[in-house]
Design an enzyme around this catalytic site. Sequence first.
Site, PDB file in Angstrom:
ATOM      1  N   HIS A 114      -6.252  -7.316  -0.347  1.00 21.39           N
ATOM      2  CA  HIS A 114      -6.484  -5.887  -0.595  1.00 21.39           C
ATOM      3  C   HIS A 114      -5.745  -5.463  -1.866  1.00 21.39           C
ATOM      4  CE1 HIS A 114      -6.678  -6.622   3.834  1.00 21.39           C
ATOM      5  NE2 HIS A 114      -7.858  -6.076   3.622  1.00 21.39           N
ATOM      6  N   HIS A 136       0.825  -1.226   0.000  1.00 17.17           N
ATOM      7  CA  HIS A 136       0.000   0.000   0.000  1.00 17.17           C
ATOM      8  C   HIS A 136       0.857   1.274   0.000  1.00 17.17           C
ATOM      9  CE1 HIS A 136      -3.644  -2.267   0.501  1.00 17.17           C
ATOM     10  NE2 HIS A 136      -3.309  -2.731   1.688  1.00 17.17           N
ATOM     11  N   ASP A 181      -2.528 -10.654  -2.253  1.00 18.06           N
ATOM     12  CA  ASP A 181      -3.084 -10.103  -1.013  1.00 18.06           C
ATOM     13  C   ASP A 181      -4.550  -9.723  -1.270  1.00 18.06           C
ATOM     14  OD1 ASP A 181      -1.910  -8.523   1.719  1.00 18.06           O
ATOM     15  OD2 ASP A 181      -3.747  -7.679   0.870  1.00 18.06           O
ATOM     16  N   ASP A 190      -4.126 -12.903   3.557  1.00 17.97           N
ATOM     17  CA  ASP A 190      -5.306 -12.398   4.267  1.00 17.97           C
ATOM     18  C   ASP A 190      -6.610 -12.680   3.522  1.00 17.97           C
ATOM     19  OD1 ASP A 190      -4.510 -10.600   2.328  1.00 17.97           O
ATOM     20  OD2 ASP A 190      -4.331  -8.885   3.676  1.00 17.97           O
TER      21      ASP A 190
HETATM   22 ZN    ZN Z   1      -3.972  -7.119   2.783  1.00 22.97          ZN
END
Ligand code: ZN
Length: 365
Positions: free
Chosen positions: A180, A141, A178, A266
């Site tokens: 996200h 991120h 991931d 995740d």
């Molecule tokens: Zn994540």
Amino acid sequence: MISTALIYHEDYEKHDTGNQIYSFREDSRMHVGFEFENAFRIRYIREMLEKTGLLHHMSEFLPTPAKDIDLLRVHSQTHIDRLRDLCQRGNRVLGHDAFGCPSSESIARLAAGGAMLGVEQVLREGPIKQAYALIRPPGHHAGIEQAMGFCLYNNVAIAARYAREVFGIERVAIVDWDVHHGNGTQEIFYGDPHVLFISMHEASYYPLNAGHMTELGRDSGEGYNINIPLPPATGEEGYRMAIEELVLPILEQYRPQLLLVSAGQDSNGLDPLSRMMMMRPGFRYMAKAFRELANRICDGRLVLFQEGGYSLPYLPIATLGVMEGLMNCEVDFHDPHVIPPRPIVGELVDAITQCKQTFSPYWKI
Ligand SMILES: [Zn+2]
């Protein structure tokens, strides 16, 4: 078992993200617990590798911190200076949803250094062709100018640019599984055709309004940014469909000389920050699929980087699945959380069809 490097440093556990208030109880008192991105995550993964005996079959390497010149291949001097100053002043908030302690900037350098060491291990002549960087803080991120979402420096991006500029690799591919969206990695390589970025993530989740399939890159980088938003509860069969119908064909055509994976486990079925229902066999499948692809197209050169994964009971089991797929083995460990395979839902088929239509001007799929 396939020779695999493990990159790890005990100082990764010293990055203290503090506590968070995560609910109000009936008596109106606040309930305080560890921040999701805490040191137990990688400690438990390492213990899992140790106790199942896998660690004895890996070659461990100790990283050193990345230097300014390494960070500057991705981040601005302003970002580096700001992060260092915030940490020196003891500020706990280092960016949006990004927390730390006075030593966090130097530990983030050690994480970036760990990512670079993973690349170095697989690019130099020798028997090791694949590596797992068990590092924290995570990175995907973090953008050019900012820390975000538990991430301070973008480890996988720093590793990709290191491979490009120091080892002269022309084409690098990054697969981000991931749950996200890897918004930081996307931002960094959005105009760069030398780094293909493919993110599979839970649709419309984090960051909000990011990771749409229509975000395809700009200028000469157009077509080299691939977002595959997946519906909640996608599960192993759904991930398999996305990988086999979209990700693998695109990678086969791009033919990277080095394959990197932002490995955030995740999407696991017990994770507090997702709803994707992936279990150990699903992670085993993904790691195996990318190992076999790397063998076909880039002499097996494959590096995985720890990103997210927040279920302390299940993250080590999910990551065990990754290691099994990577090393081509199945260890004697009983997963108490087995769930039956989930059927492929219509919403997923629609998403894959839409992806194919969107990407077809650039790739044969
Ligand atoms: Zn994540």
